[in-house]
Design an enzyme around this catalytic site. Structure first.
Site, PDB file in Angstrom:
ATOM      1  N   SER A   8       0.838  -1.210   0.000  1.00 51.88           N
ATOM      2  CA  SER A   8       0.000   0.000   0.000  1.00 51.88           C
ATOM      3  C   SER A   8       0.864   1.248   0.000  1.00 51.88           C
ATOM      4  O   SER A   8       1.983   1.245   0.543  1.00 51.88           O
ATOM      5  CB  SER A   8      -0.859  -0.017   1.269  1.00 51.88           C
ATOM      6  OG  SER A   8      -1.449   1.242   1.498  1.00 51.88           O
ATOM      7  N   TYR A  68      -1.850  -1.367  11.105  1.00 53.31           N
ATOM      8  CA  TYR A  68      -2.152  -1.888   9.768  1.00 53.31           C
ATOM      9  C   TYR A  68      -1.076  -1.442   8.769  1.00 53.31           C
ATOM     10  O   TYR A  68      -0.513  -2.245   8.031  1.00 53.31           O
ATOM     11  CB  TYR A  68      -3.536  -1.392   9.294  1.00 53.31           C
ATOM     12  CG  TYR A  68      -3.678  -1.415   7.799  1.00 53.31           C
ATOM     13  CD1 TYR A  68      -3.919  -2.619   7.124  1.00 53.31           C
ATOM     14  CD2 TYR A  68      -3.508  -0.253   7.028  1.00 53.31           C
ATOM     15  CE1 TYR A  68      -3.997  -2.644   5.738  1.00 53.31           C
ATOM     16  CE2 TYR A  68      -3.586  -0.273   5.651  1.00 53.31           C
ATOM     17  CZ  TYR A  68      -3.834  -1.468   5.012  1.00 53.31           C
ATOM     18  OH  TYR A  68      -3.892  -1.492   3.642  1.00 53.31           O
ATOM     19  N   LYS A  96       2.165  -3.571   6.498  1.00 48.11           N
ATOM     20  CA  LYS A  96       2.492  -3.531   5.064  1.00 48.11           C
ATOM     21  C   LYS A  96       3.994  -3.309   4.882  1.00 48.11           C
ATOM     22  O   LYS A  96       4.648  -3.983   4.088  1.00 48.11           O
ATOM     23  CB  LYS A  96       1.701  -2.424   4.359  1.00 48.11           C
ATOM     24  CG  LYS A  96       0.206  -2.695   4.255  1.00 48.11           C
ATOM     25  CD  LYS A  96      -0.099  -3.873   3.344  1.00 48.11           C
ATOM     26  CE  LYS A  96      -1.558  -4.252   3.324  1.00 48.11           C
ATOM     27  NZ  LYS A  96      -1.818  -5.554   2.683  1.00 48.11           N
TER      28      LYS A  96
END
Ligand code: UD1
Length: 342
Positions: A127, A152, A156
């Site tokens: 992302s 979160y 990544k």
């Protein structure tokens, strides 16, 4: 014989669109998904679009024994696309261990199985969140990554590192991290799309639910950013364009066209749009009227980001093609169908 590809998280939003594109390009797909944030009916709808129901197994890749057992039984997998992950930014702040366990352990288990069962190729779903708020725009793949505001986002970044380091230590492996900007829209058939559970966190599902009368009004988070109209800017990319980039990445790895064993590409349109511009374009594209109000900024949001897409354009020969109007209309058409599918 067609190549066999494992798609983890293949019943999810980006996963399902990618399975469609893979199958339409002649690949044989097997999906692993624990259905924690998706619906089994997606398989039937993929079949309606492509004529083929993908093979499917339901389990969580955090379970190392199940994962090993899966690879023992499924010989001949040539590549993996790893989407399966928890993705709610706010929830990750409240339950960091859940996010670190789910997202990192599943990646580790997959890589261990790749080594043990000779599965050479992997594409990882990363992302643009790994860039944080960059100082210089647009962001290239060389733009330094930063600590994220959320667990979160950190998963990544750390998963990219786990992948990079594992490939460095195991030269038989090749991998690509694809850094997505903001995926929106749905398949033109309106048979698959985003299925947000509960109140949507993301902008476009909230817009379509507001236009459909499910939400009273859209809250625009902040109009005091340093942008032309004061609302925050993102690079919104059509999910089908994004899905197609995965087919290109898989083909690149299978044909050995990669320049190095580990590569990274930005997947965006190269254009930034503000929240207010998106609202305006949605109203124009659909004829719907949106009720919205300006509220304070959302914690953890950055001001602006958009992609430099030159590397993906040149190296992958891929480009985002769909117009924003068509994309927003596809999101709206999906919204009108979604409750029939659930
Ligand atoms: C977030 C994550 C990103 C993740 C993506 C998809 C971060 C910093 N970003 O992106 O990593 O891949 O979700 O799950 O972790 N907005 C409103 N009202 C709303 C909803 C959103 O004004 O009701 C605004 C936001 O403030 C933002 C823009 O719309 O400026 C886009 O928001 P959203 O769709 O949630 O995506 P991101 O936060 O950019």
């Amino acid at each position: 014989m067609s190549h066999k590809i494992l798609v983890t998280g293949g019943t999810g939003y980006i996963g399902s669109h990618t399975v469609v594109e893979l199958q339409e390009s002649g690949y044989k797909v097997i999906i692993v998904d624990d259905l924690s944030n998706s619906n089994i009916n997606v398989l039937d709808n993929i079949e309606k679009i492509t004529g083929v129901k993908p093979a499917f197994e339901k389990f969580n890749l955090v379970d190392s024994e199940r994962t090993e057992d899966f690879f023992r039984r499924n010989v001949g997998i040539e590549a993996i696309i790893h989407f399966a992950a928890s993705k709610a930014v706010g929830e990750s702040v409240e339950k960091p261990l859940l996010y670190y366990r789910n997202n990192l352990v599943s990646m580790i288990n997959l890589l261990e199985c790749q080594i043990k069962f000779d599965v050479p190729n992997i594409v990882f779903s990363s992302s643009c969140t790994v860039y944080g708020q960059p100082n210089i725009l647009p962001v290239t793949e060389e733009t330094p990554r930063q600590d994220s505001e959320s667990p979160y986002g950190n998963t990544k970044r750390v998963n990219e590192d786990i992948l990079r380091d594992s490939i460095a230590a195991n030269p038989q492996l090749t991998g690509i991290s694809l850094r997505y900007f903001n995926p929106i829209g749905a398949h033109s058939s309106a048979l698959i799309g985003e299925l947000p559970s509960g109140i949507p966190n993301n902008l476009v599902p909230f817009i379509t639910q507001t236009a459909a009368g499910i939400r009273g009004e859209l809250k625009v988070f902040g109009d005091d950013y340093n942008t032309s109209d004061g609302s925050a800017i993102r690079d919104y990319i059509n999910v089908v364009d994004l899905a197609k980039a995965h087919v290109v990445a898989i083909r690149r790895l299978l044909k050995g066209k990669n320049k190095t064993n580990y590569e990274v590409f930005n997947l965006g349109t190269g254009k930034g749009l503000s929240v207010l511009e998106i609202i305006n374009k949605f109203e124009k594209a659909t004829g719907a009227k949106l009720k919205y109000k300006i509220v304070p900024r959302r914690t953890g949001d950055i001001e602006k980001i958009w992609a430099d897409t030159n590397l993906a354009n040149k190296e992958l020969g891929w480009k985002a093609e769909k117009e924003l109007e068509e994309t927003l209309l596809s999101a709206w058409n999906w919204e009108k169908r979604v409750r029939e599918i659930k």
